[in-house]
Motif scaffolding. Structure first.
Motif, mmCIF file in Angstrom:
data_model
loop_
_atom_site.group_PDB
_atom_site.id
_atom_site.type_symbol
_atom_site.label_atom_id
_atom_site.label_comp_id
_atom_site.label_asym_id
_atom_site.label_seq_id
_atom_site.Cartn_x
_atom_site.Cartn_y
_atom_site.Cartn_z
ATOM 1 N N MET A 117 7.072 0.983 1.384
ATOM 2 C CA MET A 117 6.597 0.774 0.018
ATOM 3 C C MET A 117 7.207 1.814 -0.925
ATOM 4 O O MET A 117 7.478 1.502 -2.082
ATOM 5 N N ASP A 121 9.114 0.840 -4.223
ATOM 6 C CA ASP A 121 8.815 1.425 -5.533
ATOM 7 C C ASP A 121 10.080 1.905 -6.233
ATOM 8 O O ASP A 121 10.216 1.768 -7.450
ATOM 9 N N TYR A 146 4.799 -5.636 -10.558
ATOM 10 C CA TYR A 146 3.869 -5.807 -9.445
ATOM 11 C C TYR A 146 2.675 -6.672 -9.829
ATOM 12 O O TYR A 146 2.006 -7.229 -8.979
ATOM 13 N N ARG A 225 -2.319 -5.116 3.977
ATOM 14 C CA ARG A 225 -1.883 -3.727 3.799
ATOM 15 C C ARG A 225 -0.791 -3.639 2.743
ATOM 16 O O ARG A 225 -0.826 -2.784 1.864
ATOM 17 N N PHE A 228 -2.187 -4.680 -0.679
ATOM 18 C CA PHE A 228 -2.965 -3.598 -1.277
ATOM 19 C C PHE A 228 -2.040 -2.576 -1.926
ATOM 20 O O PHE A 228 -2.305 -2.078 -3.021
ATOM 21 N N LEU A 229 -0.916 -2.283 -1.249
ATOM 22 C CA LEU A 229 0.016 -1.308 -1.811
ATOM 23 C C LEU A 229 0.691 -1.868 -3.066
ATOM 24 O O LEU A 229 0.990 -1.139 -4.001
ATOM 25 N N ILE A 230 0.932 -3.184 -3.085
ATOM 26 C CA ILE A 230 1.562 -3.773 -4.271
ATOM 27 C C ILE A 230 0.594 -3.795 -5.448
ATOM 28 O O ILE A 230 0.914 -3.340 -6.534
#
Lengths: 287, 278
Positions: A117, A121, A146, A225, A228-230
């Motif tokens: 991630m 980014d 995002y 997972r 959630f990070l996105i």
């Protein structure tokens, strides 16, 4: 009686730790969950029949989560089953290339989710290297990539990058087990490349394909997972998954509603497992 | 002629695939030894004046120093991850290995039912177990503690099922022979079966470890304090806060997994080319 008992004792002892953990941490609480799905409130709850399920089916957030999950499976599953097969077929007979490729696949598989991630980014976060290009492509604002339609293809990309490696290895192992003589014979008989692919390679891969399918489905449970990070707790609606629905209801303490979700998932899985077993038995009998 | 074209095309495909797989790894690795100044020029500057460059002009260990020693938030989160991964994997393997052995080789009443239940539990998404886990952890009074995360992950039945599939490949004769020689169940398991199964066990252990290393849902739901959170949850926050250390943060998070892979490489059955050269 005593003799029979002593015969099953060692096996039971070996199974006991796992079985005890399964019963205490999975089965008993699962039973409790089923019971709570029919009541309002927990310990002193009042029996309400199917009311929770009716409420759940009316929730737009739940419907969105379910339809997104189905959409994810329809697009991502075929991709993750077919894409890893291509390098497995292409590099199979070139030892040195395959060895280096294997190592690269390992490196990619081990690049932990959050680290991957970080790289994502660098590309797509506001001010990222490719943010402007991607924004232009999807007609979005580069600063909110995002939180746009772009999140869904990105999620699929991350899923394939993280879990495609497992499928590649399974395919490669299966390919290496096909006897070379079969190909030589086919070559002597004058069959072309496509024909050997259709008549030898692909049929030999069928059992493996079932295994990769299973593994890919299990991996897809973990896709939250990445989601959630996105998008954090409240992502763009195209990647609003069941787990987001659950986390948000969990925070709001709508426990009964979540119990219903558990029961529905359990029913789906039991039906699927039953179908798998039935299909397998059909196959065995034909052989 | 046709052959040559085929070979060229294959080589192109190989190069492309290698690039896709390795570019993230290379960028993160190279960035982790850059100074803050260079990072600003290559990555973080305004797009108009940014000039990308992969390899740093001057190498520096400052980011690594920050990640390993200076930044206690990061180090603590990393240690949390190591702790969760080690304990959960240990409990999981210590219960799964004997269970898989028993399911394959021992007489157990109701074996088929147990296997079916395990299969269903394996297929059940984590989302379905969230409420059950919450209930049992609350009843045991360990909600909010580290053990909530460990115990909700330790009894997943995936390792049992995969190990059982590996055990099925062992010819039953070797087990029966050991029994005729008078070896008890435990001795047969430890001395006859487990040595043959080294590779399978290492593979399953690595899969479990990778899974726990990336755990997210359980930590978010069952832990109260962010100081308990593993790095998988904290990395993004910490990276945003300390942009100048982002690269080393990411590399160091993946590094332990890579080291475990290096140590166990020989036992992994999936070194495909090895199998072919034999």
């Amino acid at each position: 009686m005593m003799k029979r008992f002593s015969r099953i004792l060692p096996g039971m002892l070996l199974l006991l730790p796992s079985l005890a953990g399964t019963v205490v941490f999975l089965l008993l609480p699962l039973g409790k969950t089923i019971a709570y799905s029919f009541s309002r409130g927990l310990e002193n709850g009042r029996f309400v029949g199917l009311q929770n399920y009716i409420d759940l089916s009316r929730s737009t957030a739940f419907r969105l989560a379910v339809s997104n999950s189905i959409r994810f499976y329809l697009i991502a599953l075929p991709l993750i089953l077919i894409l890893p097969l291509i390098p497995a077929l292409l590099f199979e007979r070139t030892h040195r290339l395959a060895a280096m490729f294997d190592r690269a696949v390992y490196a990619a598989m081990l690049l932990a989710g959050a680290s991957l991630m970080t790289f994502t980014d660098l590309l797509f976060a506001p001010n990222g290297m490719l943010a402007d290009e991607a924004a232009a492509l999807f007609g979005m604002d580069a600063a909110r990539l995002y939180q746009s339609e772009f999140a869904f293809p990105l999620l699929i990309l991350l899923y394939i990058y993280k879990y495609g490696g497992y499928n590649y290895f399974l395919y490669a192992i299966a390919l290496s087990r096909i006897p070379r003589e079969l190909y030589e014979q086919a070559h002597l008989d004058g069959s072309g490349m496509l024909q050997t692919l259709r008549c030898i390679t692909l049929p030999s891969l069928t059992p493996t394909a079932a295994l990769t399918m299973l593994l890919s489905v299990l991996h897809s449970y973990r896709i939250y997972r990445e989601a959630f990070l996105i998008g954090g707790y409240y992502p763009h609606e195209s990647i609003y998954l069941l787990q987001h629905f659950m986390s948000n209801n969990f925070v709001n303490m709508n426990y009964n509603r979540l119990c219903c979700v558990s029961v529905l998932l359990l029913i789906v899985v039991i039906l699927l497992a039953g179908a798998v077993i039935a299909v397998r038995q059909l196959f065995w009998r034909r052989k | 002629m046709m052959r040559k074209i085929c070979r060229m095309l294959r080589l192109c495909a190989w190069i492309l695939a290698m690039l896709i797989l390795l570019v993230p790894v290379a960028v993160l690795l190279a960035g982790s030894v850059m100074s803050e100044m260079e990072l600003n020029v290559y990555y973080f500057a305004n797009p108009a004046i940014r000039e990308f460059r992969l390899v740093p002009v001057r190498f520096t260990a400052s980011q690594w120093y920050a990640a390993l020693i200076e930044n206690t938030d990061y180090t603590r989160a990393l240690l949390n991850t190591v702790w969760f991964a080690a304990v959960t994997t240990a409990i999981s393997m210590l219960t799964a290995i004997p269970a898989a052995y028993a399911l394959v080789f021992c007489r157990i009443p109701g074996k088929k039912v147990i296997a079916a239940v395990y299969l269903i539990l394996m297929l059940l998404p984590y989302q379905a177990m969230e409420m059950p886990h919450y209930f049992i952890l609350r009843d045991l009074g360990i909600l909010g503690s580290d053990w909530a995360v460990v115990l909700s992950g330790a009894f997943d039945t995936f390792p049992v099922m995969i190990l059982a599939a590996f055990f099925l490949t062992i010819p039953t004769e070797s087990v029966e022979a050991a029994a005729i020689d008078g070896a008890g169940t435990f001795r047969t398991m430890v001395h006859v079966v487990l040595p043959q199964m080294r590779n399978g066990i290492v593979t399953v252990m690595l899969l479990k470890l990778i899974d726990i290393w990336n755990l997210t849902e359980q930590a978010i739901l069952f832990l109260d304090d962010t100081s308990q959170h593993p790095l998988s949850v904290m990395l993004r926050t910490l990276s945003v806060k300390h942009q100048e250390h982002t690269f080393a943060f990411a590399v160091l998070f993946a590094l332990p997994l890579y080291l475990v892979y290096r140590m166990t490489k020989e036992s992994l059955p999936i070194t495909v080319t090895q199998a072919k050269l034999k």
